[in-house]
Scaffold this active site. Structure first.
Site, mmCIF file in Angstrom:
data_model
loop_
_atom_site.group_PDB
_atom_site.id
_atom_site.type_symbol
_atom_site.label_atom_id
_atom_site.label_comp_id
_atom_site.label_asym_id
_atom_site.label_seq_id
_atom_site.Cartn_x
_atom_site.Cartn_y
_atom_site.Cartn_z
ATOM 1 N N SER A 109 -17.431 32.831 -34.525
ATOM 2 C CA SER A 109 -16.562 31.681 -34.293
ATOM 3 C C SER A 109 -17.232 30.389 -34.788
ATOM 4 C CB SER A 109 -16.187 31.608 -32.814
ATOM 5 O OG SER A 109 -15.138 30.703 -32.592
ATOM 6 N N ASP A 215 -5.786 37.096 -33.873
ATOM 7 C CA ASP A 215 -6.599 35.978 -33.387
ATOM 8 C C ASP A 215 -5.756 34.707 -33.394
ATOM 9 O OD1 ASP A 215 -8.483 34.001 -32.877
ATOM 10 O OD2 ASP A 215 -10.008 34.864 -34.195
ATOM 11 N N HIS A 245 -9.631 37.218 -30.654
ATOM 12 C CA HIS A 245 -10.707 36.389 -31.214
ATOM 13 C C HIS A 245 -12.097 37.007 -31.088
ATOM 14 C CE1 HIS A 245 -12.791 32.917 -32.672
ATOM 15 N NE2 HIS A 245 -13.390 32.699 -31.520
#
Length: 274
Positions: A109, A215, A245
């Site tokens: 991320s 996601d 995610h």
């Protein structure tokens, strides 16, 4: 697997981290530098470290400034260049411990954003790079938040993390996870880092992009545009239908971690395995 705490003076105070390894088996086959995402901390990656240690790795990670157990105002990042330099100190510590083995960088991320820029700056010294649901190209959530006169007090929705409800429950209950408002300066720093990555061009070292197709937090389509400018001659990618995610915490996490290990094995030749 043994877990030991490490710390050093970072750009904005004391940085706290972890090292996971099986020292009884001797020198590792490779070292992994693990870079966590926004609002979380390295302790959430114990199971990832266990899989990698089981494959012969020693794994190092830090809590970024303002995250987890490290010092700093919560989730405030003024410059990702300075965060990357903290990660570089961690890599130097790992290389001091294990000077003869290759180094792999894994970022998730916001940590994928950090890892991408890190690879552009110091990729020549890395054996492989893995980006998990990285913030690349454009992050529309940041654009929307910055467009507001005042950042709304809307924390990350835990249901967007994984199809496994236990993941969201653990996230909400974790006292080291930030559950408050985004900081405007951090969002601006993310946008600045995205521009720097786009301007710097491709990474020619072995690099793998992995992403969940469902996601909602960092949509695959937004990252795809950034990946197009980052991917070099040794790039590969894979997406997972239905995955959200946090693919390392998804219901198919074993598949994801197997893909990571397979990529490392294909691209990193350790002295012991040689």
């Amino acid at each position: 697997m043994e877990s030991t705490e490490l710390s050093f003076e970072g750009h904005a105070g004391k940085v706290v981290g972890r090292r996971w390894a099986d020292d009884a088996r001797g020198e590792p086959d490779y070292v992994v530098i693990l870079v966590h995402g926004y609002g979380e901390h390295s302790g959430r990656y114990e199971h990832v470290a266990a899989r990698l240690v089981g494959d012969g790795a020693a794994v190092y990670a830090i809590d970024h400034v303002g995250h987890g157990q490290s010092e700093g105002e919560p989730v405030l990042i003024d410059s990702f260049q300075e965060v990357e330099e903290d990660v570089h100190v961690l890599e130097s510590l790992a290389r001091t411990d294990h000077p003869t083995v290759p180094v792999v960088l894994i970022g998730h991320s916001m940590g994928g954003l950090i890892a991408a820029r890190y690879a552009q700056r110091w990729g020549d010294g890395l054996g492989a790079i893995v980006l998990s649901a990285p913030v690349l190209g454009q992050w529309r959530a940041a654009d929307a938040l910055l467009a507001a006169d005042e950042i709304p007090d809307v924390p990350i929705d835990p249901s967007t993390l994984s199809r496994d409800p236990a993941v969201g429950e653990a996230y909400v209950a974790d006292p080291l996870v930030w559950h408050g408002t985004f900081k405007r300066r951090t969002l601006e720093a993310i946008q600045e880092a995205l521009r720097m990555i786009a301007a710097a061009g491709p990474v020619d070292d072995p690099i793998l992009w992995l992403h969940g197709e469902a996601d909602e937090l960092v949509p695959l389509a937004d990252t795809k545009a950034g990946w197009a400018s980052l991917a070099g001659r040794h790039a590969s990618a894979k997406s997972y239908p239905g995955a959200r995610h946090e693919i390392f915490n998804e219901t198919n996490q074993d598949e994801v971690l197997d893909d990571v290990v397979e990529f490392i094995r294909a691209n990193v030749r350790s002295p012991r395995r040689a």
